[in-house]
Design an enzyme around this catalytic site. Structure first.
Site, PDB file in Angstrom:
ATOM      1  N   TYR A 146     -14.752 -12.023   0.907  1.00  0.00           N
ATOM      2  CA  TYR A 146     -15.269 -10.686   0.979  1.00  0.00           C
ATOM      3  C   TYR A 146     -16.605 -10.825   0.015  1.00  0.00           C
ATOM      4  CZ  TYR A 146     -11.419  -8.627   2.692  1.00  0.00           C
ATOM      5  OH  TYR A 146     -10.962  -7.725   3.570  1.00  0.00           O
ATOM      6  N   ASP A 196      -6.815  -3.503  -6.878  1.00  0.00           N
ATOM      7  CA  ASP A 196      -7.981  -3.622  -5.302  1.00  0.00           C
ATOM      8  C   ASP A 196      -7.519  -5.141  -6.335  1.00  0.00           C
ATOM      9  OD1 ASP A 196      -8.325  -2.852  -2.947  1.00  0.00           O
ATOM     10  OD2 ASP A 196      -9.930  -3.969  -3.348  1.00  0.00           O
ATOM     11  N   ARG A 229      -7.591  11.018  -5.807  1.00  0.00           N
ATOM     12  CA  ARG A 229      -8.230  10.190  -6.047  1.00  0.00           C
ATOM     13  C   ARG A 229      -9.801  11.412  -5.645  1.00  0.00           C
ATOM     14  NH1 ARG A 229     -12.710   8.806  -3.854  1.00  0.00           N
ATOM     15  NH2 ARG A 229     -12.398   6.939  -1.617  1.00  0.00           N
ATOM     16  N   ARG A 264       0.849  -1.060  -0.094  1.00  0.00           N
ATOM     17  CA  ARG A 264       0.011  -0.104   0.205  1.00  0.00           C
ATOM     18  C   ARG A 264       1.001   1.095   0.198  1.00  0.00           C
ATOM     19  NH1 ARG A 264      -5.508  -0.541   2.158  1.00  0.00           N
ATOM     20  NH2 ARG A 264      -6.180  -2.772   1.145  1.00  0.00           N
ATOM     21  N   ARG A 322      -4.398   6.185   0.969  1.00  0.00           N
ATOM     22  CA  ARG A 322      -4.431   8.011   1.426  1.00  0.00           C
ATOM     23  C   ARG A 322      -3.252   8.233   2.486  1.00  0.00           C
ATOM     24  NH1 ARG A 322      -8.999   3.794   3.506  1.00  0.00           N
ATOM     25  NH2 ARG A 322      -7.044   2.667   3.152  1.00  0.00           N
TER      26      ARG A 322
HETATM   27  O1  LIG Z   1     -11.538  -3.338   5.830  1.00  0.00           O
HETATM   28  C1  LIG Z   1     -11.636  -4.639   5.380  1.00  0.00           C
HETATM   29  O2  LIG Z   1     -11.680  -5.674   5.102  1.00  0.00           O
HETATM   30  C2  LIG Z   1     -11.709  -3.392   3.884  1.00  0.00           C
HETATM   31  C3  LIG Z   1      -9.724  -3.645   3.053  1.00  0.00           C
HETATM   32  C4  LIG Z   1      -9.754  -3.142   1.932  1.00  0.00           C
HETATM   33  C5  LIG Z   1      -9.692  -3.866   0.916  1.00  0.00           C
HETATM   34  N1  LIG Z   1      -9.613  -2.746  -0.417  1.00  0.00           N
HETATM   35  C6  LIG Z   1      -9.818  -2.058  -0.051  1.00  0.00           C
HETATM   36  C7  LIG Z   1     -10.270  -1.654   1.457  1.00  0.00           C
HETATM   37  C8  LIG Z   1     -10.466   0.034   2.233  1.00  0.00           C
HETATM   38  C9  LIG Z   1     -10.055   0.589   3.156  1.00  0.00           C
HETATM   39  O3  LIG Z   1      -8.973   0.505   2.997  1.00  0.00           O
HETATM   40  O4  LIG Z   1     -10.077   0.941   3.687  1.00  0.00           O
HETATM   41  C10 LIG Z   1     -10.273  -0.186  -1.049  1.00  0.00           C
HETATM   42  C11 LIG Z   1      -8.848   0.204  -1.347  1.00  0.00           C
HETATM   43  N2  LIG Z   1      -7.247  -0.308  -1.658  1.00  0.00           N
HETATM   44  C12 LIG Z   1      -6.892   0.240  -1.836  1.00  0.00           C
HETATM   45  C13 LIG Z   1      -6.877   1.585  -1.024  1.00  0.00           C
HETATM   46  C14 LIG Z   1      -5.282   2.638  -1.117  1.00  0.00           C
HETATM   47  C15 LIG Z   1      -4.932   2.835  -0.016  1.00  0.00           C
HETATM   48  O5  LIG Z   1      -5.003   2.227   0.980  1.00  0.00           O
HETATM   49  O6  LIG Z   1      -5.624   4.250   0.287  1.00  0.00           O
HETATM   50  C16 LIG Z   1      -7.930   1.157  -1.170  1.00  0.00           C
HETATM   51  C17 LIG Z   1      -8.275   2.821   0.293  1.00  0.00           C
HETATM   52  C18 LIG Z   1      -9.365   3.517  -1.090  1.00  0.00           C
HETATM   53  C19 LIG Z   1      -9.722   4.875  -0.888  1.00  0.00           C
HETATM   54  O7  LIG Z   1     -10.393   5.209  -0.378  1.00  0.00           O
HETATM   55  O8  LIG Z   1      -8.993   5.807  -1.753  1.00  0.00           O
HETATM   56  C20 LIG Z   1      -5.377   0.342  -2.265  1.00  0.00           C
HETATM   57  C21 LIG Z   1      -4.871  -1.345  -2.807  1.00  0.00           C
HETATM   58  N3  LIG Z   1      -5.416  -2.241  -1.970  1.00  0.00           N
HETATM   59  C22 LIG Z   1      -4.278  -3.519  -1.526  1.00  0.00           C
HETATM   60  C23 LIG Z   1      -3.382  -2.965  -2.922  1.00  0.00           C
HETATM   61  C24 LIG Z   1      -1.789  -4.207  -2.454  1.00  0.00           C
HETATM   62  C25 LIG Z   1      -1.186  -4.214  -1.761  1.00  0.00           C
HETATM   63  O9  LIG Z   1      -1.293  -3.692  -0.700  1.00  0.00           O
HETATM   64  O10 LIG Z   1       0.586  -2.738  -1.665  1.00  0.00           O
HETATM   65  C26 LIG Z   1      -2.981  -1.634  -2.913  1.00  0.00           C
HETATM   66  C27 LIG Z   1      -2.394  -0.843  -3.830  1.00  0.00           C
HETATM   67  C28 LIG Z   1      -1.358  -0.790  -2.536  1.00  0.00           C
HETATM   68  C29 LIG Z   1      -0.736   0.038  -4.282  1.00  0.00           C
HETATM   69  O11 LIG Z   1      -0.466   1.042  -4.694  1.00  0.00           O
HETATM   70  O12 LIG Z   1      -0.055   0.883  -3.222  1.00  0.00           O
HETATM   71  C30 LIG Z   1      -4.736  -5.095  -1.226  1.00  0.00           C
HETATM   72  C31 LIG Z   1      -5.146  -5.384  -0.484  1.00  0.00           C
HETATM   73  N4  LIG Z   1      -7.442  -4.644  -0.694  1.00  0.00           N
HETATM   74  C32 LIG Z   1      -7.842  -5.263   0.432  1.00  0.00           C
HETATM   75  C33 LIG Z   1      -7.119  -6.078   1.089  1.00  0.00           C
HETATM   76  C34 LIG Z   1      -7.748  -7.181   2.397  1.00  0.00           C
HETATM   77  C35 LIG Z   1      -6.955  -6.976   3.295  1.00  0.00           C
HETATM   78  C36 LIG Z   1      -7.127  -5.275   4.136  1.00  0.00           C
HETATM   79  O13 LIG Z   1      -5.951  -4.432   3.607  1.00  0.00           O
HETATM   80  O14 LIG Z   1      -8.239  -5.167   5.216  1.00  0.00           O
HETATM   81  C37 LIG Z   1      -5.699  -6.167   0.604  1.00  0.00           C
HETATM   82  C38 LIG Z   1      -4.506  -7.089   0.704  1.00  0.00           C
HETATM   83  C39 LIG Z   1      -3.775  -6.040   1.747  1.00  0.00           C
HETATM   84  O15 LIG Z   1      -3.287  -5.420   2.000  1.00  0.00           O
HETATM   85  O16 LIG Z   1      -3.742  -7.797   2.408  1.00  0.00           O
HETATM   86  C40 LIG Z   1      -9.164  -5.115   0.678  1.00  0.00           C
END
Ligand SMILES: O=C(O)CCc1c2[nH]c(c1CC(=O)O)Cc1[nH]c(c(CC(=O)O)c1CCC(=O)O)Cc1[nH]c(c(CC(=O)O)c1CCC(=O)O)Cc1[nH]c(c(CCC(=O)O)c1CC(=O)O)C2
Length: 348
Positions: free
Chosen positions: A153, A77, A40, A27, A31
């Protein structure tokens, strides 16, 4: 004629001990960066950003401009696969993803695995743009969620604490549940192959919720599908580096490494470093595992732990990363201090 030295990240993945560890952060775009928040806002909602190649490229490059990571990870994502399968998905402000849940074999007909590339095409274009716009010493990582984590999910309809609905289905109707997992295995292989064809040099498979399964189920729904994905990718690209991230699985990470065929493994924050050096790093390169909250804290607490991680893992192939993703409250200057420390061995 001089040959270009291979990229640091690829050297570590091929089993070399490098002069300093390559680093990138899960990540790393997102944000915590003001420029991400601006892009965004320009994109509209989160999915619009993921499917806009120009803006997704831009946010992928933002952390590289500030910190010069050794790898760029495609901005996307893990839930784009359910979206491409036709499962209604929305990201609600302050709540995260919300999906219209699929909870039985009978409901699988709501998914359409035939045409996922139609939805995902912009993601491949983002990869293709990045492959020419990232710095020449930077490695491009593509990624997908592992079937188990993506299924949590899809079945729960949102992030979960107890995984009741998916576990009830998994225990009560394993044959029906495996039909969902088969759909996800095939879609994930197809998705990652397209990313590789578009220019991704490495792929990472995120199995964030692998740790909630008892061990027989871990074997069935984490090891099995991951092994099939690795084989499916290697059938076309025998040398493709694949990083696995089975979060929270403790000692099962050894079987994960032995049985799935991943090139390297990402360690979560709870993995003991000395144990990992003796039991995991002797088998494959490891990546990890700074507590993301230390990146929020910064200062001596963060710097001491970074030094500790490097000291304990530097004698075998190692990539510096976090134990999980950067959280939005992280001060950007702490990421700067981390980058400086890894690059020069001293804080800024
Ligand atoms: O609460 C939950 O269970 C959902 C989590 C959630 C996901 N996508 C999400 C959200 C909402 C949020 O982060 O607020 C939605 C999400 N995905 C992402 C973002 C950007 C950020 O975190 O600010 C966001 C927030 C979106 C926003 O409002 O701008 C981007 C993302 N997700 C992901 C990746 C790959 C990485 O981690 O590098 C990446 C890209 C990172 C990059 O380009 O640097 C992967 C991802 N998404 C997701 C998961 C599952 C686990 C988790 O993070 O809780 C995972 C895997 C992981 O992180 O272990 C699901």
């Amino acid at each position: 004629m001089t040959t270009t030295p291979a990229k640091l990240m690829l050297r570590a993945l091929s089993g070399e001990i490098t002069e300093r560890p390559p680093f990138w952060l899960m990540r790393q775009a997102g944000r915590y960066l003001p420029e991400y928040r601006a892009t965004r806002a320009q994109a509209g909602n989160f999915l619009d950003l993921c499917y806009n190649p120009r803006l997704a490229e831009e946010v992928t490059l933002q952390p590289l401009r500030r910190y010069g990571m050794d790898a760029a990870i495609l901005f996307a994502d893990i839930l784009l696969i359910p979206d491409a399968l036709g499962q209604p998905l929305d990201y609600l402000e302050g709540e995260g993803p919300v999906l219209d849940p699929v909870r039985s074999a009978g409901e699988l007909s709501k998914l359409n695995p035939e045409n996922i590339h139609k939805t995902l095409e912009p993601v491949y274009e983002t990869v293709s743009r990045l492959s020419s716009s990232i710095p020449s010493d930077c490695t491009l990582i593509g990624f997908a969620g592992a079937p188990w984590t993506v299924a949590t999910y899809m079945v729960e309809g949102r992030g979960s604490k107890d995984y009741v609905n998916i576990k009830k289905w998994m225990y009560g109707d394993p044959a029906g549940f495996s039909a969902l997992m088969d759909i996800l295995v095939e879609a994930t292989i197809a998705y990652l192959l397209k990313q590789v064809e578009a220019g991704a040099e490495v792929v990472q498979i995120f199995d964030t919720w692998a740790g909630v399964l008892p061990d027989d189920e871990f074997r069935k729904w984490v090891l099995g599908p991951t092994k099939r994905i690795v084989e499916g990718l290697r059938h076309h690209h025998p040398d493709l580096p694949v990083i696995g991230f089975p979060k929270g699985v403790g000692g099962n990470i050894i079987d994960f490494v032995e049985e799935t065929g991943v090139t390297a493994v990402s360690l979560d924050t709870g993995t003991p470093l000395d144990w990992a050096a003796r039991n995991v790093q002797t088998r494959v390169p490891v990546q990890g595992n700074l507590d993301p909250i230390l990146l929020v804290q910064g200062g001596a607490a963060m710097e001491n732990r970074i030094a500790e991680i490097i000291n304990r893992l530097k004698s075998a192939p190692f990539i510096f990363n976090l134990g999980h993703g950067i959280i939005p409250q992280t001060p950007p200057e702490h990421v700067g201090a981390l980058s400086q420390l890894i690059r020069d061995g001293s804080p800024s």
